[in-house]
Design an enzyme around this catalytic site. Structure first.
Site, mmCIF file in Angstrom:
data_model
loop_
_atom_site.group_PDB
_atom_site.id
_atom_site.type_symbol
_atom_site.label_atom_id
_atom_site.label_comp_id
_atom_site.label_asym_id
_atom_site.label_seq_id
_atom_site.Cartn_x
_atom_site.Cartn_y
_atom_site.Cartn_z
ATOM 1 C CB SER A 1 40.685 41.175 34.350
ATOM 2 O OG SER A 1 39.579 42.024 34.476
ATOM 3 C CG HIS B 1 41.098 45.812 31.381
ATOM 4 N ND1 HIS B 1 41.289 45.767 32.739
ATOM 5 C CD2 HIS B 1 40.574 44.602 31.044
ATOM 6 C CE1 HIS B 1 40.890 44.598 33.214
ATOM 7 N NE2 HIS B 1 40.466 43.870 32.202
ATOM 8 C CG ASP C 1 41.934 48.957 33.344
ATOM 9 O OD1 ASP C 1 40.755 48.924 32.948
ATOM 10 O OD2 ASP C 1 42.545 47.958 33.764
#
Length: 719
Positions: free
Chosen positions: A559, A680, A646
Site C-alpha cells: 500500500s 486491498h 480494491d
C-alpha cells in the site's frame, strides 16, 4: 556504502514466454504550468465504481491485459511452484488449525471465536459464564461456502443477548451487508442493510442498530439508525458529512452508555454522541467543533467524557475531561498532561481505573491509574523489541484488563491483568504445532543514521547462528505513512525466511510514529522525502554491518509501503536485488489529483493538495514512483500485486507501474500478480492468505538463491 558487485538476474529471459506489451495511448496532463504524459491511463476503467460492486463489468481490453499479466507471471515463475507449496506447508504447520480465542465475559455469557481444523474462517460462539454447552452464533466456515471472496466485518451480539448483527463482504470492495439473526432459532430477519462500513452498533434496548453508510465513491458519509423489522430504505439519517475530506466511523463507550460518531482526517476531527438508550428519538450532539490541526477522541466514565487530544500543542497527546452537560472545548480540563516523547496511543476508561497505552523510544508501555491519579501501575516487559495491545472487552465494572503480548521470538500470549493488585494471569499462549525454539533466534534493535543525522530505529530478526560477517541475505520491510507504526510482534510467516538464513529487518522510518507524533509529521506533506531517505539510509546501514551485502537485499512494502519501495528503487536501483510492492500506491500525483477517487480528499492532509497547491504538486511529482522511472537505470526484478476490487489502491496503479517499468527501463523482469477476486487486503481466508504470502517469499528466495539453510552455510564457508 553498498557493494558494487554486478547483480545477477535470478529470472533469465524466457524467449518462449515474452512479457506482455501494453499498448501506449498517451494522455497529456497539465497542472500548474507543467505537462506530463501518461501512456497507460487507459487502464483506468471509467466504470470503476460499478466494477467495485460487480467485477464482471470491467472493460474487456483491460481484463484481457490483466489476465495476460497473470499468465506471464505464472509461466515465468513456474519453477517456484514446488517452493511455494513447501512454504505454504511450513507456514500452515506453524498454525494451530483448531485454535480458539480466550472468550470475553459479558453478563451471563462469555463470547469468543474458534476455528475448525482446515477451517478458513472463524466460528463465533458463546458459552454460559458459569459453564455449560456452547452455542454457535455465526459459523464463518459455512457462511462462506460457494463464495469466491468472503470477509466478516463484525458479529455483534445484542445487549439482551438474543440476537446478532453481522456484516459480510462478498466482493473485497469493503461494501458490507448487515443482517440480523435471532440466536435461539437461527432465524434471519427479513431486512438487509446494504453498503455499510461493516461495524453495526446496537441500541441499549436491542431494538435498533446504528451503522455508517458508504456512498458510491466508497466514502463513509452517513450515520443511520435502523429499527428492526423496517425497510432500511427508510432508515433516518442522524448525521451526514458534507466535506469529502472527512470520514465517519462509529464507536461505543466502554461504559456502554454512549455511541460516538467520529468524524475526521489525519489532522483534525470532531465527535458527536448519541445516548445508547435514546430510542426512536435519538439525536447526535456535538462535543467540540472541528479545528484545524486539532485531533480528539472521546470515551466516558461517570459524569465526564474523557478526551484524548493534541490541543494546545500537546504533540504527543494528553487526556482531558469535560462534564457531559457542557462538553465543549472551553470546559476541557487536563486529567493527564502532555509529556513530550511519551506518545499516547490509546486509553480505556473502566469504572475505577483508566488504562493507557503509550509508546516511548519505539516501544509500548501499559499504564493503569485511578481517576484521582493517586495510584499508578506501569506494566513492564523485558525484551528489547515487542508488541503489546490492550482490550477492554464488553464489561465496564471489572478489575480485569486483557493484555496481548508478543515479540519477534515470543509467540503471542494472552493475559488477564488484575488492575488493583497487578497480578498477571496467562490465559493462552500461541501454539506453534510444528515447533518453535525461541533460543534459536536473536532480536536486535539498532539505530541507523539518517541523511540529516536522525537516528532511525530498526528491528532485526535472525537465526542465532547467522552472523553479519557471514554476509547473509536481507529482507527489509517498511511502511512510513499515516503515523502507522509497524509493531514488532511474532510472525509465524517470516520464520520461513529466517529459518533459511535470511535476516528480516523492519525500518521504523519517519512518516510512522515509532518515535512519537513529530516522527510522523517529519515524514508527511513537504517533508515526505524524509521517509524515502530514511529507508535508504537503513538499507545502507544494514549492508555496512554485513546484512544484505553483495546486492543481496530485497525490499518489501504494501500500500503506502509500496510507494516507499517504488520511490526508493527509483532513487537507488543499484542498492537492491529485488522489490516486492504489495497493492502499491505508486501513481501518486495522478491519484491525489483526482477528487472523484474514494480516498483522495481526506488524503490531501497527508500528501498535500496538488490540485490547488503548486508546491505540493511539485513535491509529490518529485517522488511519485510512476512518474520518476530512471530510463538509464538498471532496475532489479520487481513483483507487484493488486486486487481488482480494491478501492484503496485501485487495480490500475500496479498495472500501469509494471507496464511503464517494462516500457521505459532496463533490467527486471517485472511481474504483476492481480487477484481478480479480492480487494486491498487480498484473501480474507486464513490459509488462502498464506498462498499469497508464499508467492512473495518465493520471489525473494529465488533472488537470494537459497533453497535451504545448508546451501547458505556452504556459501559462508566459501566467503
Amino acid at each position: 556504502m553498498p557493494s558494487k558487485t554486478p547483480r545477477q538476474n535470478a529470472f533469465p529471459q524466457q524467449t518462449d514466454n515474452p512479457a506482455p506489451v501494453a499498448p501506449r495511448q498517451p494522455e497529456t496532463i497539465s497542472q500548474h504550468g507543467h505537462t506530463r504524459t501518461d501512456p497507460f491511463g487507459w487502464m483506468r476503467d471509467d466504470n470503476w465504481q460499478q466494477v467495485l460492486r460487480d467485477p464482471s463489468l470491467l472493460r474487456a481490453e483491460i481484463a484481457d491485459h490483466l489476465k495476460g499479466e497473470s499468465r506471464y507471471y505464472e509461466t515465468a515463475t513456474a519453477d517456484l511452484a514446488p517452493l511455494r507449496e513447501k512454504l505454504v506447508g511450513e507456514m500452515r504447520g506453524r498454525i494451530k488449525e483448531d485454535d480458539q480465542s480466550v472468550p470475553f465475559p459479558d453478563g451471563a455469557y462469555a463470547y469468543g471465536t474458534r476455528f475448525r481444523t482446515k477451517g478458513e474462517y472463524p466460528v463465533f460462539v458463546r458459552t454460559p459464564r458459569e459453564g455449560g454447552a456452547e452455542t454457535i452464533l455465526f459459523d464463518g466456515e459455512k457462511e462462506a461456502e460457494g463464495a469466491d471472496f468472503f470477509d466478516i466485518g463484525a458479529v455483534a451480539h445484542s445487549p439482551d443477548h438474543t440476537m446478532i448483527a453481522y456484516a459480510v463482504d462478498r466482493l473485497g470492495s469493503e461494501y458490507y451487508d448487515i443482517r440480523i439473526r435471532t440466536i435461539a432459532t437461527g432465524k434471519e430477519h427479513q431486512e438487509t442493510i446494504r453498503s455499510s462500513d461493516g461495524n453495526p452498533i446496537w441500541s441499549r434496548d436491542s431494538l435498533a442498530v446504528y451503522y455508517v453508510e458508504r456512498d458510491d465513491h466508497q466514502r463513509p458519509k452517513r450515520v443511520r439508525r435502523h429499527e428492526l423489522g423496517t425497510d432500511p430504505a427508510n432508515d433516518p439519517v442522524l448525521y451526514e458529512e458534507a466535506d469529502d475530506g472527512f470520514f465517519l466511523s462509529l464507536s461505543e463507550s466502554q461504559s456502554g452508555d454512549y455511541i460516538f460518531i467520529d468524524c475526521g482526517n489525519s489532522t483534525s476531527s470532531e465527535v458527536r454522541y448519541i445516548r445508547a438508550d435514546a430510542g426512536r428519538d435519538a439525536t447526535a450532539t456535538l462535543i467540540a467543533t472541528r479545528t484545524p490541526d486539532v485531533l480528539y477522541s472521546v470515551d466516558h466514565c461517570g459524569d465526564y467524557f474523557y478526551i484524548k487530544t493534541n490541543a494546545d500543542d500537546a504533540i504527543d497527546f494528553k487526556i482531558c475531561r469535560a462534564p457531559i452537560a457542557t462538553p465543549g472545548r472551553d470546559h476541557w480540563e487536563i486529567w493527564l498532561d502532555h509529556s513530550p516523547g511519551q506518545y499516547l496511543l490509546s486509553f480505556i476508561p473502566f469504572k475505577d481505573r483508566l488504562v493507557r497505552l503509550v509508546r516511548a523510544n519505539a516501544l509500548p508501555r501499559v499504564i493503569i491509574a485511578t481517576y484521582d491519579r493517586t495510584e499508578e501501575i506501569v506494566v513492564g516487559f523485558d525484551e528489547d523489541a515487542y508488541a503489546v495491545n490492550i482490550a477492554g472487552g464488553f464489561e465496564f465494572d471489572t478489575d480485569d484488563l486483557r493484555l496481548f503480548y508478543s515479540s519477534p521470538t515470543t509467540p503471542r500470549q494472552t493475559y488477564d491483568y488484575k488492575m488493583k493488585s497487578g497480578v498477571r494471569t496467562l490465559r493462552h499462549t500461541q501454539e506453534v504445532p510444528s515447533g518453535h525454539e525461541p533460543a534459536r533466534y536473536v532480536t536486535e534493535r539498532i539505530m541507523a543514521r539518517g541523511h540529516d543525522g536522525v537516528e532511525i530505529p530498526v528491528t532485526i530478526v535472525r537465526l542465532r547462528e547467522v552472523a553479519p560477517e557471514d554476509k547473509p541475505p536481507l529482507m527489509l520491510y517498511g511502511y512510513g505513512s499515516y503515523g502507522i507504526t509497524i509493531d514488532t510482534g511474532f510472525s509465524t510467516a517470516i520464520l520461513s525466511l529466517v529459518d533459511r538464513g535470511v535476516v528480516y529487518a523492519t525500518a521504523h522510518i519517519r512518516g510512522g510514529s515509532a518515535r512519537g507524533r513529530q516522527w510522523y509529521l517529519d515524514g508527511k506533506l513537504g517533508q515526505k522525502p524524509n521517509t524515502f531517505h530514511d529507508f535508504i539510509a537503513t538499507a545502507e546501514s544494514l549492508q555496512a554491518l554485513g546484512y544484505g551485502a553483495n546486492q543481496n537485499t530485497v525490499i518489501y512494502g504494501g500500500s503506502a509501503g509500496g510507494l516507499l519501495v517504488g520511490a526508493c528503487v527509483n532513487m537507488r536501483p543499484d542498492l537492491f536485488a529485488g522489490v516486492i510492492g504489495a497493492v502499491p500506491f505508486v501513481d501518486v500525483v495522478t491519484t491525489i489529483s483526482d477528487a472523484t477517487l474514494p480516498l483522495t480528499p481526506p488524503e490531501w492532509d497527508e500528501w498535500g493538495n496538488p490540485i490547488t497547491d503548486a508546491a505540493a504538486y511539485q513535491t509529490i511529482l518529485s517522488y511519485s514512483p510512476y512518474d520518476n522511472l530512471d530510463a538509464e537505470g538498471s532496475y532489479p526484478p520487481i513483483l507487484a500485486t493488486g486486487g481488482l476490487a480494491d478501492y484503496r489502491v485501485t487495480y490500475w496503479e500496479p498495472a500501469k507501474w509494471i507496464a511503464r517499468l517494462r516500457a521505459q527501463t532496463t533490467g527486471g523482469p517485472y511481474f504483476l500478480k492481480m487477484n481478480m477476486e479480492a480487494g486491498h487486503g487480498g484473501s480474507a481466508a486464513r490459509f488462502e492468505a498464506l498462498e499469497e504470502r508464499a508467492h512473495n517469499y518465493a520471489f525473494a528466495l529465488k533472488i537470494f538463491g537459497l533453497p535451504d539453510l545448508q546451501t547458505l552455510r556452504q556459501q559462508w564457508v566459501v566467503h
